[in-house]
Enzyme design. Structure first.
Site, PDB file in Angstrom:
ATOM      1  N   HIS A  15      51.861  36.911  -0.318  1.00  0.00           N
ATOM      2  CA  HIS A  15      50.585  37.223  -0.963  1.00  0.00           C
ATOM      3  C   HIS A  15      49.845  35.982  -1.478  1.00  0.00           C
ATOM      4  CE1 HIS A  15      48.515  40.299  -3.903  1.00  0.00           C
ATOM      5  NE2 HIS A  15      47.650  39.609  -3.199  1.00  0.00           N
ATOM      6  N   TYR A  33      49.212  43.970  -8.023  1.00  0.00           N
ATOM      7  CA  TYR A  33      48.094  44.834  -8.409  1.00  0.00           C
ATOM      8  C   TYR A  33      48.447  45.674  -9.630  1.00  0.00           C
ATOM      9  CZ  TYR A  33      46.405  43.656  -3.715  1.00  0.00           C
ATOM     10  OH  TYR A  33      46.007  42.998  -2.588  1.00  0.00           O
TER      11      TYR A  33
HETATM   12  P1  NAD Z   1      36.707  46.358  -1.781  1.00  0.00           P
HETATM   13  O1  NAD Z   1      35.713  45.445  -1.205  1.00  0.00           O
HETATM   14  O2  NAD Z   1      37.361  47.333  -0.905  1.00  0.00           O
HETATM   15  O3  NAD Z   1      36.002  47.063  -3.042  1.00  0.00           O
HETATM   16  C1  NAD Z   1      36.678  47.955  -3.832  1.00  0.00           C
HETATM   17  C2  NAD Z   1      35.750  48.500  -4.916  1.00  0.00           C
HETATM   18  O4  NAD Z   1      34.759  49.312  -4.320  1.00  0.00           O
HETATM   19  C3  NAD Z   1      36.484  49.395  -5.875  1.00  0.00           C
HETATM   20  O5  NAD Z   1      35.844  49.319  -7.126  1.00  0.00           O
HETATM   21  C4  NAD Z   1      36.295  50.770  -5.283  1.00  0.00           C
HETATM   22  O6  NAD Z   1      36.474  51.781  -6.251  1.00  0.00           O
HETATM   23  C5  NAD Z   1      34.873  50.658  -4.799  1.00  0.00           C
HETATM   24  N1  NAD Z   1      34.532  51.573  -3.682  1.00  0.00           N
HETATM   25  C6  NAD Z   1      35.300  52.004  -2.651  1.00  0.00           C
HETATM   26  N2  NAD Z   1      34.608  52.813  -1.837  1.00  0.00           N
HETATM   27  C7  NAD Z   1      33.352  52.888  -2.358  1.00  0.00           C
HETATM   28  C8  NAD Z   1      32.172  53.547  -1.949  1.00  0.00           C
HETATM   29  N3  NAD Z   1      32.131  54.312  -0.856  1.00  0.00           N
HETATM   30  N4  NAD Z   1      31.067  53.392  -2.711  1.00  0.00           N
HETATM   31  C9  NAD Z   1      31.085  52.615  -3.823  1.00  0.00           C
HETATM   32  N5  NAD Z   1      32.173  51.948  -4.255  1.00  0.00           N
HETATM   33  C10 NAD Z   1      33.288  52.091  -3.530  1.00  0.00           C
HETATM   34  O7  NAD Z   1      37.800  45.432  -2.499  1.00  0.00           O
HETATM   35  P2  NAD Z   1      39.339  45.521  -2.752  1.00  0.00           P
HETATM   36  O8  NAD Z   1      39.770  46.813  -3.333  1.00  0.00           O
HETATM   37  O9  NAD Z   1      39.666  44.287  -3.470  1.00  0.00           O
HETATM   38  O10 NAD Z   1      39.978  45.353  -1.298  1.00  0.00           O
HETATM   39  C11 NAD Z   1      40.517  46.399  -0.560  1.00  0.00           C
HETATM   40  C12 NAD Z   1      42.028  46.320  -0.462  1.00  0.00           C
HETATM   41  O11 NAD Z   1      42.406  45.235   0.369  1.00  0.00           O
HETATM   42  C13 NAD Z   1      42.767  46.085  -1.792  1.00  0.00           C
HETATM   43  O12 NAD Z   1      42.948  47.296  -2.478  1.00  0.00           O
HETATM   44  C14 NAD Z   1      44.033  45.475  -1.289  1.00  0.00           C
HETATM   45  O13 NAD Z   1      44.898  46.495  -0.818  1.00  0.00           O
HETATM   46  C15 NAD Z   1      43.572  44.623  -0.107  1.00  0.00           C
HETATM   47  N6  NAD Z   1      43.298  43.215  -0.497  1.00  0.00           N
HETATM   48  C16 NAD Z   1      44.270  42.294  -0.310  1.00  0.00           C
HETATM   49  C17 NAD Z   1      44.070  40.973  -0.674  1.00  0.00           C
HETATM   50  C18 NAD Z   1      45.160  39.966  -0.473  1.00  0.00           C
HETATM   51  O14 NAD Z   1      46.190  40.292   0.076  1.00  0.00           O
HETATM   52  N7  NAD Z   1      45.005  38.744  -0.887  1.00  0.00           N
HETATM   53  C19 NAD Z   1      42.862  40.578  -1.246  1.00  0.00           C
HETATM   54  C20 NAD Z   1      41.866  41.525  -1.408  1.00  0.00           C
HETATM   55  C21 NAD Z   1      42.091  42.835  -1.018  1.00  0.00           C
END
Ligand code: NAD
Length: 317
Positions: A122, A57
């Site tokens: 990952h 990330y």
């Molecule tokens: P998400 O669906 O959580 O969306 C994140 C986006 O939504 C960001 O732009 C954030 O600023 C925004 N957001 C958060 N809260 C909000 C709200 N209340 N209103 C409006 N916008 C809002 O997607 P993500 O960040 O990709 O996924 C969450 C976490 O999961 C990642 O940070 C990561 O730690 C993990 N993840 C892991 C994998 C993997 O291991 N392959 C893949 C995807 C995500």
């Protein structure tokens, strides 16, 4: 306050809302150190105890910023749970025993800690799944014995990767799986896998309840891999909610939080405001406040794209 839920057989209790730290790597727009520290402080204040990051990330930036913020906030290390990952880097994928063994030391240094609670391979669909089974996971077991990690996980998009690996490793070797974009209003396919994971005592983490920005008013980032049709349907749903004075992100997060077989819903957060909104969504649910009417309307809008996903990795399963 976020509620605590058990994670498979690990004995860990994770907050229902987990802190996804990818935004701290500035992947959804820039975030200053001050904002990151304030965001992490607010997360603790509201009961969040689980933080997820990866060397991938922001090309290691997320780990560095999260480490700095956790240190600045100063909560005792045994009061929170950190997961990071290995095998995926800005430079590409490498799931070799040598690389992942080196990777944990680099992550610990960036995070400024002696151990992580969970180390996850990952996005394993981009590597050889047989290498994950025969080489990567045995290397992670050695890291467990060395006390650098407490539990082992695997992550990725296609759901078939999880049973492929879990069917081939000794029971209890893989403690958790992290699935993303498969448990929200537009895609619930993770549900079918849950009985199998439960039977194996494997903990379930579901990430991206906002479908990596698809289910937000501001829409997804430019790199989002969804088809134009899926993006358009989600934006129609978001605009519909906005017109009604409703927040699609809250609706989406609440939908994900309702499934208690999932230990934590990892949502990416980069501001105090987002932490407050997301924990408040959980608190409202606990009080029995849920907007069933708007949810039904949004489900109807998203019906034509329900469970539509996108290709990821090398086709193996
Ligand atoms: P998400 O669906 O959580 O969306 C994140 C986006 O939504 C960001 O732009 C954030 O600023 C925004 N957001 C958060 N809260 C909000 C709200 N209340 N209103 C409006 N916008 C809002 O997607 P993500 O960040 O990709 O996924 C969450 C976490 O999961 C990642 O940070 C990561 O730690 C993990 N993840 C892991 C994998 C993997 O291991 N392959 C893949 C995807 C995500």
């Amino acid at each position: 306050m976020a509620e605590l839920r058990s994670l498979g057989n690990t004995g860990l209790k994770l907050s229902s809302v987990g802190f996804g730290a990818s935004p701290l790597g500035s992947v959804f727009g820039p975030v200053s150190d001050e904002e990151a520290i304030a965001t992490v402080r607010e997360a603790f204040r509201l009961g969040i105890n689980f933080f997820d990051t990866s060397p991938y990330y922001g090309g290691t930036l997320s780990e560095k910023v999260l480490g700095k913020a956790l240190k600045a906030v100063g909560v005792p290390r045994n009061e929170y749970i950190v997961s990071t990952k290995c095998g995926r880097y800005k430079e590409g994928f490498d799931f070799s025993a040598e690389r992942v063994t080196k990777s944990i030391d680099e992550s610990l240094e960036r995070l400024q800690m002696d151990y992580v609670d969970i180390l996850q391979c990952h996005d394993i669909e981009f590597g050889s799944l047989d290498q994950i089974v025969n080489e990567t996971i045995p290397a992670l077991q050695k890291l467990k014995e060395a006390g650098k990690i407490r539990f082992i996980g695997i992550t990725g998009l296609p759901l078939g990767i999880f049973s492929y690996v879990l069917d081939r490793v000794p029971p209890g070797t893989v403690d958790v799986i992290l699935s993303y974009c498969h448990y929200s209003i537009n895609d619930t396919t993770l549900e079918d896998l849950i009985p199998y994971l439960k039977s194996k005592g494997v903990g379930v983490i579901s990430a991206s309840p906002l479908a990596m920005g698809l289910l937000t008013e501001s829409g997804p980032p430019e790199w989002h891999p969804a088809s134009p049709k899926l993006k358009a349907a989600c934006q129609t749903a978001a605009a519909f909610c906005k017109k009604k004075g409703k927040d699609i992100s809250k609706l989406a997060l609440q939908y994900s939080l309702c499934n208690k077989d999932i230990s934590t819903i990892l949502v990416g957060m980069k501001s105090v405001e987002q932490v407050r909104l997301n924990v408040a969504a959980d608190t409202e649910l606990a009080k029995g406040e849920k907007d069933e009417q708007t949810l039904a309307e949004v489900e109807e809008i998203l019906k034509p794209v329900k469970n539509q996903t996108w290709p990821s990795g090398i086709q193996q399963v």
